[in-house]
Scaffold this motif. Structure first.
Motif, mmCIF file in Angstrom:
data_model
loop_
_atom_site.group_PDB
_atom_site.id
_atom_site.type_symbol
_atom_site.label_atom_id
_atom_site.label_comp_id
_atom_site.label_asym_id
_atom_site.label_seq_id
_atom_site.Cartn_x
_atom_site.Cartn_y
_atom_site.Cartn_z
ATOM 1 N N ILE A 1 -20.741 -14.124 7.772
ATOM 2 C CA ILE A 1 -20.586 -15.571 7.547
ATOM 3 C C ILE A 1 -21.719 -16.330 8.232
ATOM 4 N N THR A 2 -22.085 -15.924 9.427
ATOM 5 C CA THR A 2 -23.133 -16.669 10.124
ATOM 6 C C THR A 2 -24.518 -16.433 9.510
ATOM 7 N N GLN A 3 -24.643 -15.357 8.721
ATOM 8 C CA GLN A 3 -25.918 -15.144 8.020
ATOM 9 C C GLN A 3 -26.022 -16.001 6.758
ATOM 10 N N TYR B 1 -17.970 -19.521 -0.501
ATOM 11 C CA TYR B 1 -16.699 -19.592 0.242
ATOM 12 C C TYR B 1 -16.664 -18.554 1.352
ATOM 13 N N TRP B 2 -15.828 -18.840 2.352
ATOM 14 C CA TRP B 2 -15.457 -17.835 3.337
ATOM 15 C C TRP B 2 -14.024 -18.069 3.776
ATOM 16 N N ILE B 3 -13.395 -16.970 4.156
ATOM 17 C CA ILE B 3 -12.042 -17.020 4.707
ATOM 18 C C ILE B 3 -12.134 -16.472 6.134
ATOM 19 N N ALA B 4 -11.516 -17.141 7.089
ATOM 20 C CA ALA B 4 -11.554 -16.671 8.487
ATOM 21 C C ALA B 4 -10.953 -15.262 8.554
ATOM 22 N N PRO B 5 -11.554 -14.374 9.359
ATOM 23 C CA PRO B 5 -11.163 -12.959 9.335
ATOM 24 C C PRO B 5 -9.661 -12.707 9.416
#
Ligand SMILES: CC(C)(COP(=O)(O)OP(=O)(O)OC[C@H]1O[C@@H](n2cnc3c(N)ncnc32)[C@H](O)[C@@H]1OP(=O)(O)O)[C@@H](O)C(=O)NCCC(=O)NCCS
Length: 183
Positions: A36-38, A100-104
């Protein structure tokens, strides 16, 4: 395309809504995922100030006209569990893209599928947007499975498409089109 306000969009048991200061825990969780940070501006293992700056950047997207960044929140609790954005860089050509991203700790609950289905449908309701694109790395099965469940079709492999971290990466190109093509 004219979209002046950021709405709240229903996505099953979730809502897509603007980010708010209480969403810092979700941004902090996201900051522990090196992928995600990339691919986003979530700061890696950041500070409270860094997470707040991330949230403020999301609000600026609408003001700048570059797109809409939504927090994905549980409707029952209003707790943020992820982020989804509609990006309008190519809107003059009838195309938009979604990321999009979902928190782990919230993964594999169908949240990406709910959010992507809802935002994809909302985006294609807008006059002038005929095609929504997603760029997904081949190893990212969770992402392309979510895409396919929401009616996106894989069109091919874009070789060495984008720099991610220290390497150029291939990307699957996925798209979903407006149901009735314009004459
Ligand atoms: C990819 C990501 C968004 C998926 O979110 P999610 O909420 O866990 O996805 P869902 O629960 O909606 O699952 C979608 C489908 O993928 C499958 N899936 C989810 N994670 C998977 C994984 N790691 N490996 C294989 N399949 C997976 C689910 O079983 C589901 O399959 P189904 O349609 O057959 O039921 C999440 O893992 C993530 O945020 N990853 C880091 C950031 C990222 O990669 N963003 C996308 C960039 S293109």
């Amino acid at each position: 395309m004219q979209m002046l306000e950021q709405p709240v969009i229903v996505a099953g048991a979730f809502r897509l809504r603007p980010f708010q200061p209480s969403d810092i825990p979700a941004v902090r969780q996201a900051s522990t995922d090196p992928y995600i940070t990339q691919i986003t501006t979530v700061p890696a293992q950041g500070t409270e100030a860094g997470y707040t700056a991330f949230i403020e950047r999301q609000h600026r997207r609408v003001a700048e006209g570059s797109g809409y960044s939504f927090a994905i929140a549980e409707t029952a609790t209003d707790r943020a569990v992820g982020q989804i954005g509609l990006w309008l860089r190519n809107a003059d050509h009838g195309r938009a893209s979604i990321g999009y991203w979902i928190a782990p700790e919230h993964r594999r609950r169908g949240i990406a599928k709910h959010a992507l289905a809802a935002l994809g449908a909302w985006a294609l309701e807008h006059p002038g947007i005929d095609r929504i694109e997603l760029y997904v790395e081949p190893w990212n099965e969770g992402s392309w499975r979510a895409a396919e469940a929401c009616g996106f079709q894989r069109e091919g492999l874009l070789r060495s498409w984008e720099q991610v971290g220290t390497a150029r990466r291939d990307m699957y190109m996925y798209s979903r089109l407006r149901a009735a093509p314009r004459a």
